[in-house]
Design a protein around this motif. Structure first.
Motif, PDB file in Angstrom:
ATOM      1  N   LYS A   1     -25.693  34.192  93.666  1.00 25.15           N
ATOM      2  CA  LYS A   1     -24.282  33.810  93.558  1.00 25.15           C
ATOM      3  C   LYS A   1     -23.586  34.081  94.892  1.00 25.15           C
TER       4      LYS A   1
ATOM      5  N   GLY B   1     -12.519  36.323  88.826  1.00 28.09           N
ATOM      6  CA  GLY B   1     -13.720  36.959  89.365  1.00 28.09           C
ATOM      7  C   GLY B   1     -14.959  36.687  88.519  1.00 28.09           C
TER       8      GLY B   1
ATOM      9  N   ASP C   1     -19.416  36.146  88.991  1.00 31.48           N
ATOM     10  CA  ASP C   1     -20.492  37.156  88.924  1.00 31.48           C
ATOM     11  C   ASP C   1     -21.064  37.187  87.504  1.00 31.48           C
TER      12      ASP C   1
ATOM     13  N   LYS D   1     -13.738  45.820  92.592  1.00 30.51           N
ATOM     14  CA  LYS D   1     -13.627  44.356  92.481  1.00 30.51           C
ATOM     15  C   LYS D   1     -14.910  43.629  92.887  1.00 30.51           C
TER      16      LYS D   1
HETATM   17 MG    MG Z   1     -15.532  38.403  93.058  1.00 28.43          MG
END
Ligand code: MG
Ligand code: ADP
Ligand code: ASP
Length: 442
Positions: free
Chosen positions: A5, A192, A195, A250
């Motif tokens: 990723k 986010g 992931d 994060k």
């Molecule tokens: Mg991220």
């Protein structure tokens, strides 16, 4: 098999895409590549989907998105062909923007343009680097429920769909963060979330390794943007890394590690800027087990205190309270209770993966059986490590260091991998610097 990723900054410019493509090309075991939107684009799309944006700001935001992508496209060998496809996509985006105002289900469709655009460009950069990848629309593979903005993926259909789509000896490129519900509406997994997508795909494919390529050389002892002395961690256990991601590191979406643990997939976090550095390996058993391995800081935390005059010797109050929160899909972080009141912390940061919105409906539901107080501008700080429940003197030395600060809530004992507390947001960075010096730089 490797699932890789690449985050927003790793595909944010032509140079970054080129570096990422070189990484993909350097190992033929990389079978499935997921990427995020180019950095800044999801934030821009969130802005476009918000109510009340005047038409000048709207136009400025669209121009920013357009220029960011065109500046990548102009470097491609087949720039004019890609540019005309991109412009069609942009026209489509404008139409969806109008629809968001009428129906919030369109919001996720609007957000999905970021990942769709980046993958449609990156496929050409891969090709220029000798990687003939097949483009997959993640929405046809990753099915979710209909919780727009924070959808829950369906693992069973993912394995089936991936099994059909992925053949041996080929490379595939798809989008992180997005999926679709059973009606075909586009959904997203929370900010986010790429992931998390990558971990789910790696689990479903029985991959050996999940690589998270980002803008820092691994998981650091704390956010290197906050503490310049922070250093990369070579090896960390799944338990510690999971706590770190949940409490605000994060670098990984909080849900990422569960699928990796279930699927026995090793995880490596590394930097596209310095790919030669070892990065961080997340493992089940680590040779060193320091008491304090890392610190995390999460800002924009809200403290919700509820009091019931009937609570004294009453049963069922906590159950009633948590039922309202669960029905409204509100996730709670810390909880402290006394005989007549309960305090809870909620993550209200704009870019939070599980952003909580305390709507008027929730508040009025709560006020039917308790008094509600809301306080904002706190931060949540966590010490992440090992045997924290068994180490004599750890809380003494922690709170001794914090004697000049007002600490509102403490949670110690629930997990051997963390101690966390709530402080004023304005003190957050100073506290993390102080604790980093005390527990990590020693
Ligand atoms: Mg991220
Ligand atoms: P990506 O777009 O690649 O997903 P993110 O911005 O989501 O990247 O995550 C990487 C950022 O996470 C880093 O630039 C860093 O500022 C931040 N971060 C916070 N805590 C940590 C930590 N403990 N280790 C490394 N990075 C961290
Ligand atoms: N592009 C999405 C975001 O900015 C997902 C991700 O980057 O992981 O939140």
């Amino acid at each position: 098999m490797i699932v890789s990723k690449f985050g927003g900054t790793s595909v944010g410019t032509y140079e970054a895409m080129q570096k990422s493509a070189e990484i993909v090309a350097s190992n033929t075991d990389r079978t499935l590549i997921l990427i995020s939107a180019t950095s800044g684009t999801t934030n821009d799309l969130v802005k476009l989907g918000a109510f009340g944006l005047d038409s000048t700001s709207q136009e400025e935001t669209i121009i920013r998105i357009k220029e960011r992508h065109l500046s990548i496209i102009e470097n491609l060998e087949n720039a004019s062909e890609v540019e005309s496809d991109f412009k069609k996509e942009l026209t489509d985006l404008r139409q969806h923007m109008e629809q968001v105002a009428r129906d919030k289900r369109w919001k996720d469709r609007l957000l999905s343009f970021g990942e769709l655009m980046s993958t449609k460009i990156f496929i050409h950069v891969l090709k220029q680097n000798g990687v003939e990848a097949e483009w997959l629309d993640a929405r046809e593979i990753l099915k979710t429920d209909s919780t727009f903005g924070n959808a829950t993926p369906d693992r069973k259909s993912l394995s089936k769909n991936l099994g059909k789509a992925v053949k041996d000896n080929k490379v595939y490129l798809t989008q992180g963060f997005i999926g679709s519900d059973i009606f075909g509406n586009t959904t997203t997994l929370g900010r986010g979330g790429s992931d998390f997508s990558a971990a789910l795909f790696a689990e479903a494919l029985n991959a050996d390794l999940l690589e998270i390529w980002t803008d820092v050389a691994g998981i650091y002892s704390t956010d290197p943007r906050v503490v310049k002395e922070a250093r990369p961690i070579k090896e960390i256990t799944f338990d510690e890394a999971a706590e770190l991601s949940v409490f605000g590191g994060k670098v990984l979406h909080p849900a990422t590690l569960k699928p990796a643990i279930r699927g026995k997939v090793k995880v490596r976090v590394a930097s596209t800027i310095e790919p030669e550095k070892p990065g961080t390996l997340i493992v089940h058993e680590s040779s060193g087990k320091p008491v304090v391995r890392a610190l995390s800081l999460r800002k924009n935390q809200t403290l919700l205190t509820v009091r019931s005059l009937d609570m004294l010797h009453q049963y069922g109050f906590l159950a009633e309270l948590f039922k309202v929160l669960a029905d409204n899909k509100i996730s709670v972080d810390l909880v402290t209770t006394s005989e007549v009141s309960v305090s809870l912390t909620l993550d209200t940061a704009v870019n939070a993966a599980n952003k909580v919105e305390l709507t008027n409906e929730v508040l009025s539901e709560l006020s039917t059986f308790c008094e509600v107080e809301i306080e904002t501008d706190f931060c949540l700080i966590a010490l992440i490590g090992n045997d924290l429940t068994k180490t004599a003197g750890i809380s003494g030395s922690l709170f001794n260091k914090l004697k000049d600060y007002n600490i509102r809530m403490v949670c110690h004992g629930a997990s051997e991998n963390n101690i966390c507390f709530l402080a004023n947001e304005t003190d957050g960075e100073a506290i993390v610097k102080l604790l980093h010096k005390k527990f990590i730089e020693r």
